[in-house]
Design a protein around this motif. Sequence first.
Motif, PDB file in Angstrom:
ATOM      1  N   LEU A   1     -10.113   3.037  -3.538  1.00 39.97           N
ATOM      2  CA  LEU A   1      -9.151   4.568  -3.741  1.00 39.97           C
ATOM      3  C   LEU A   1      -8.402   3.972  -4.549  1.00 39.97           C
ATOM      4  CD1 LEU A   1      -8.812   5.974   0.204  1.00 39.97           C
ATOM      5  CD2 LEU A   1     -10.925   7.204  -1.829  1.00 39.97           C
ATOM      6  N   THR A   2      -8.533   2.731  -5.201  1.00 39.38           N
ATOM      7  CA  THR A   2      -7.458   2.320  -6.119  1.00 39.38           C
ATOM      8  C   THR A   2      -7.118   2.730  -7.767  1.00 39.38           C
ATOM      9  OG1 THR A   2      -7.953   0.129  -6.226  1.00 39.38           O
ATOM     10  CG2 THR A   2      -6.843   0.261  -4.155  1.00 39.38           C
ATOM     11  N   ILE A   3      -6.483   2.777  -8.498  1.00 39.40           N
ATOM     12  CA  ILE A   3      -7.006   3.276  -9.905  1.00 39.40           C
ATOM     13  C   ILE A   3      -6.255   2.425 -10.889  1.00 39.40           C
ATOM     14  CG2 ILE A   3      -7.712   6.163  -9.847  1.00 39.40           C
ATOM     15  CD1 ILE A   3      -4.218   6.733  -9.525  1.00 39.40           C
ATOM     16  N   GLY A   4      -6.136   1.063 -10.442  1.00 42.62           N
ATOM     17  CA  GLY A   4      -5.104   0.145 -11.251  1.00 42.62           C
ATOM     18  C   GLY A   4      -4.230  -0.951 -10.204  1.00 42.62           C
ATOM     19  N   GLU A   5      -3.570  -1.307 -10.964  1.00 44.11           N
ATOM     20  CA  GLU A   5      -2.510  -2.328 -10.940  1.00 44.11           C
ATOM     21  C   GLU A   5      -1.619  -2.988 -11.427  1.00 44.11           C
ATOM     22  OE1 GLU A   5      -3.987  -6.290 -11.209  1.00 44.11           O
ATOM     23  OE2 GLU A   5      -2.541  -6.813 -10.099  1.00 44.11           O
ATOM     24  N   ASP A   6      -0.591  -2.566 -10.267  1.00 43.41           N
ATOM     25  CA  ASP A   6       0.749  -2.808 -10.667  1.00 43.41           C
ATOM     26  C   ASP A   6       1.138  -3.926 -11.034  1.00 43.41           C
ATOM     27  OD1 ASP A   6       3.549  -2.834 -11.076  1.00 43.41           O
ATOM     28  OD2 ASP A   6       4.429  -1.175 -10.129  1.00 43.41           O
ATOM     29  N   LYS A   7       0.848  -3.909 -12.311  1.00 44.50           N
ATOM     30  CA  LYS A   7       1.433  -5.971 -12.787  1.00 44.50           C
ATOM     31  C   LYS A   7       2.289  -6.362 -12.121  1.00 44.50           C
ATOM     32  CE  LYS A   7      -2.425  -6.895 -15.094  1.00 44.50           C
ATOM     33  NZ  LYS A   7      -3.670  -5.232 -15.854  1.00 44.50           N
ATOM     34  N   GLU A   8       4.230  -5.395 -12.959  1.00 45.09           N
ATOM     35  CA  GLU A   8       4.942  -6.391 -11.777  1.00 45.09           C
ATOM     36  C   GLU A   8       4.692  -6.210 -10.887  1.00 45.09           C
ATOM     37  OE1 GLU A   8       9.331  -4.008 -13.772  1.00 45.09           O
ATOM     38  OE2 GLU A   8       7.638  -4.067 -14.913  1.00 45.09           O
ATOM     39  N   ARG A   9       4.656  -5.559  -9.930  1.00 44.95           N
ATOM     40  CA  ARG A   9       4.789  -5.449  -8.674  1.00 44.95           C
ATOM     41  C   ARG A   9       4.098  -6.383  -7.966  1.00 44.95           C
ATOM     42  NH1 ARG A   9       7.292  -0.707  -9.312  1.00 44.95           N
ATOM     43  NH2 ARG A   9       9.401  -0.421  -9.525  1.00 44.95           N
ATOM     44  N   LYS A  10       2.783  -6.537  -8.286  1.00 42.87           N
ATOM     45  CA  LYS A  10       1.365  -6.672  -8.083  1.00 42.87           C
ATOM     46  C   LYS A  10       1.148  -6.362  -7.018  1.00 42.87           C
ATOM     47  CE  LYS A  10       2.410 -12.051  -8.909  1.00 42.87           C
ATOM     48  NZ  LYS A  10       3.863 -12.273  -8.642  1.00 42.87           N
ATOM     49  N   THR A  11       1.270  -4.872  -6.791  1.00 36.85           N
ATOM     50  CA  THR A  11       0.410  -4.022  -5.691  1.00 36.85           C
ATOM     51  C   THR A  11      -0.179  -2.958  -6.467  1.00 36.85           C
ATOM     52  OG1 THR A  11       1.809  -2.185  -5.645  1.00 36.85           O
ATOM     53  CG2 THR A  11       2.387  -3.596  -4.729  1.00 36.85           C
ATOM     54  N   ASN A  12      -1.154  -2.243  -5.921  1.00 38.32           N
ATOM     55  CA  ASN A  12      -2.699  -1.454  -6.481  1.00 38.32           C
ATOM     56  C   ASN A  12      -2.128   0.043  -6.360  1.00 38.32           C
ATOM     57  OD1 ASN A  12      -4.672  -3.055  -6.856  1.00 38.32           O
ATOM     58  ND2 ASN A  12      -5.730  -3.138  -4.084  1.00 38.32           N
ATOM     59  N   ILE A  13      -2.416   0.680  -7.110  1.00 37.47           N
ATOM     60  CA  ILE A  13      -2.159   1.904  -7.338  1.00 37.47           C
ATOM     61  C   ILE A  13      -2.729   3.047  -6.857  1.00 37.47           C
ATOM     62  CG2 ILE A  13      -1.852   4.417  -9.111  1.00 37.47           C
ATOM     63  CD1 ILE A  13      -0.589   1.488 -11.231  1.00 37.47           C
ATOM     64  N   ILE A  14      -2.778   4.282  -5.938  1.00 38.88           N
ATOM     65  CA  ILE A  14      -3.376   4.316  -4.990  1.00 38.88           C
ATOM     66  C   ILE A  14      -4.100   6.113  -5.399  1.00 38.88           C
ATOM     67  CG2 ILE A  14      -3.415   5.683  -2.888  1.00 38.88           C
ATOM     68  CD1 ILE A  14      -3.487   2.733  -2.640  1.00 38.88           C
ATOM     69  N   ASP A  15      -4.978   6.626  -6.342  1.00 38.24           N
ATOM     70  CA  ASP A  15      -5.660   7.350  -6.446  1.00 38.24           C
ATOM     71  C   ASP A  15      -4.951   8.509  -4.809  1.00 38.24           C
ATOM     72  OD1 ASP A  15      -6.946   9.909  -6.850  1.00 38.24           O
ATOM     73  OD2 ASP A  15      -7.915   9.293  -7.332  1.00 38.24           O
ATOM     74  N   GLU A  16      -4.067   8.958  -4.914  1.00 34.43           N
ATOM     75  CA  GLU A  16      -3.931   9.487  -3.464  1.00 34.43           C
ATOM     76  C   GLU A  16      -3.864  11.096  -3.434  1.00 34.43           C
ATOM     77  OE1 GLU A  16       0.638  10.833  -3.755  1.00 34.43           O
ATOM     78  OE2 GLU A  16       1.281   8.480  -3.843  1.00 34.43           O
ATOM     79  N   GLU A  17      -4.450  11.558  -3.899  1.00 32.83           N
ATOM     80  CA  GLU A  17      -5.756  13.152  -3.741  1.00 32.83           C
ATOM     81  C   GLU A  17      -7.185  11.955  -3.441  1.00 32.83           C
ATOM     82  OE1 GLU A  17      -4.493  15.625  -3.778  1.00 32.83           O
ATOM     83  OE2 GLU A  17      -6.343  16.556  -2.812  1.00 32.83           O
ATOM     84  N   LYS A  18      -7.635  11.343  -3.530  1.00 33.65           N
ATOM     85  CA  LYS A  18      -8.828  11.158  -3.420  1.00 33.65           C
ATOM     86  C   LYS A  18      -9.005  10.209  -1.495  1.00 33.65           C
ATOM     87  CE  LYS A  18     -12.582   9.009  -5.990  1.00 33.65           C
ATOM     88  NZ  LYS A  18     -12.473   7.466  -6.394  1.00 33.65           N
ATOM     89  N   MET A  19      -7.264   9.510  -1.517  1.00 32.48           N
ATOM     90  CA  MET A  19      -7.163   9.371  -0.187  1.00 32.48           C
ATOM     91  C   MET A  19      -6.416  10.123   0.627  1.00 32.48           C
ATOM     92  SD  MET A  19      -4.297   6.259   0.851  1.00 32.48           S
ATOM     93  CE  MET A  19      -5.074   5.149   1.018  1.00 32.48           C
ATOM     94  N   ARG A  20      -6.607  11.004   0.744  1.00 34.34           N
ATOM     95  CA  ARG A  20      -5.916  12.854   0.977  1.00 34.34           C
ATOM     96  C   ARG A  20      -7.502  13.173   1.751  1.00 34.34           C
ATOM     97  NH1 ARG A  20      -2.605  15.186  -2.210  1.00 34.34           N
ATOM     98  NH2 ARG A  20      -1.453  13.322  -1.717  1.00 34.34           N
ATOM     99  N   MET A  21      -8.055  13.402   0.744  1.00 32.34           N
ATOM    100  CA  MET A  21      -9.147  13.068   1.008  1.00 32.34           C
ATOM    101  C   MET A  21      -9.636  12.621   2.253  1.00 32.34           C
ATOM    102  SD  MET A  21     -10.574  15.318  -2.000  1.00 32.34           S
ATOM    103  CE  MET A  21     -12.601  15.516  -2.223  1.00 32.34           C
ATOM    104  N   LYS A  22      -9.887  11.459   2.244  1.00 28.92           N
ATOM    105  CA  LYS A  22     -10.589  10.240   3.110  1.00 28.92           C
ATOM    106  C   LYS A  22     -10.270  10.400   4.004  1.00 28.92           C
ATOM    107  CE  LYS A  22     -14.250   7.417   2.801  1.00 28.92           C
ATOM    108  NZ  LYS A  22     -15.986   7.747   2.756  1.00 28.92           N
ATOM    109  N   ILE A  23      -8.352   9.958   4.058  1.00 33.03           N
ATOM    110  CA  ILE A  23      -7.962  10.476   5.798  1.00 33.03           C
ATOM    111  C   ILE A  23      -8.491  11.590   6.715  1.00 33.03           C
ATOM    112  CG2 ILE A  23      -6.343  10.610   6.851  1.00 33.03           C
ATOM    113  CD1 ILE A  23      -4.859   8.741   4.634  1.00 33.03           C
TER     114      ILE A  23
END
Length: 195
Positions: free
Chosen positions: A43-65
């Motif tokens: 459910l990730t759509i990329g990486e926040d390189k500065e923060r070294k964290t993944n960027i989440i596809d919130e809409e997809k995650m909401r559906m999967k939850i």
Amino acid sequence: MNKRAILITGTPCVGKTTVAQRLTAKLDAKYINLTEFAERHRLTIGEDKERKTNIIDEEKMRMKISETIDKTEKRTFIIEGHYAPAVVPKRYATCIFVLRRNPIELRRLMEKSGFSGAKLWENLASEILDVCLVEALREHEKEKVCELDITGKTVERVTREIIAILEERKKCVVGCVDWLGMLEKKNIIDEYLKI
Ligand SMILES: Nc1ncnc2c1ncn2[C@@H]1O[C@H](COP(=O)(O)OP(=O)(O)OP(=O)(O)O)[C@@H](O)[C@H]1O
Ligand SMILES: [Mg+2]
């Protein structure tokens, strides 16, 4: 079945995973850690390189939850992660616990866990400035949001307090900590709030 999702949020390193796992065992619930969930279901759509964290596809995650809650044979779901309030559908979220920890203690825990530099100061500032609480209140009704000061408490005690609130033996409150005021009184704001 009347399903319920109990959300555990808070600043990184505050103790979410530790408390959520203990609570899951006590309530015979289904445990969902959102970082693992995002990886498992891609459910990730990329990486926040500065923060070294993944960027989440919130809409997809909401559906999967929603899909996971609907198809799992459990009544109670413990969902933990600092963005849980933003991605768990409101119809399931019955209670949002925002774990709070005194920044002096949190800093020690963060350093022990390997945080340093910008990441440490950024996360410490989030705790001092109530960022997770504000986000929870932005997404959910105030009555569902409970703040818990877990400073110096054992995991067992925190879990007992959460259960007491869920069983309405203890009041759910917001506004129980004032880290900014505390640091100001001790005259150590500059030492802790660096961004
Ligand atoms: N009640 C507690 N008392 C003392 N130490 C604790 C307590 N709860 C957690 N810890 C310790 O604090 C550290 C962070 O805990 P934990 O991993 O549960 O935090 P987290 O909020 O899930 O962090 P992250 O956001 O990075 O996933 C761990 O080393 C853990 O052992
Ligand atoms: Mg965790």
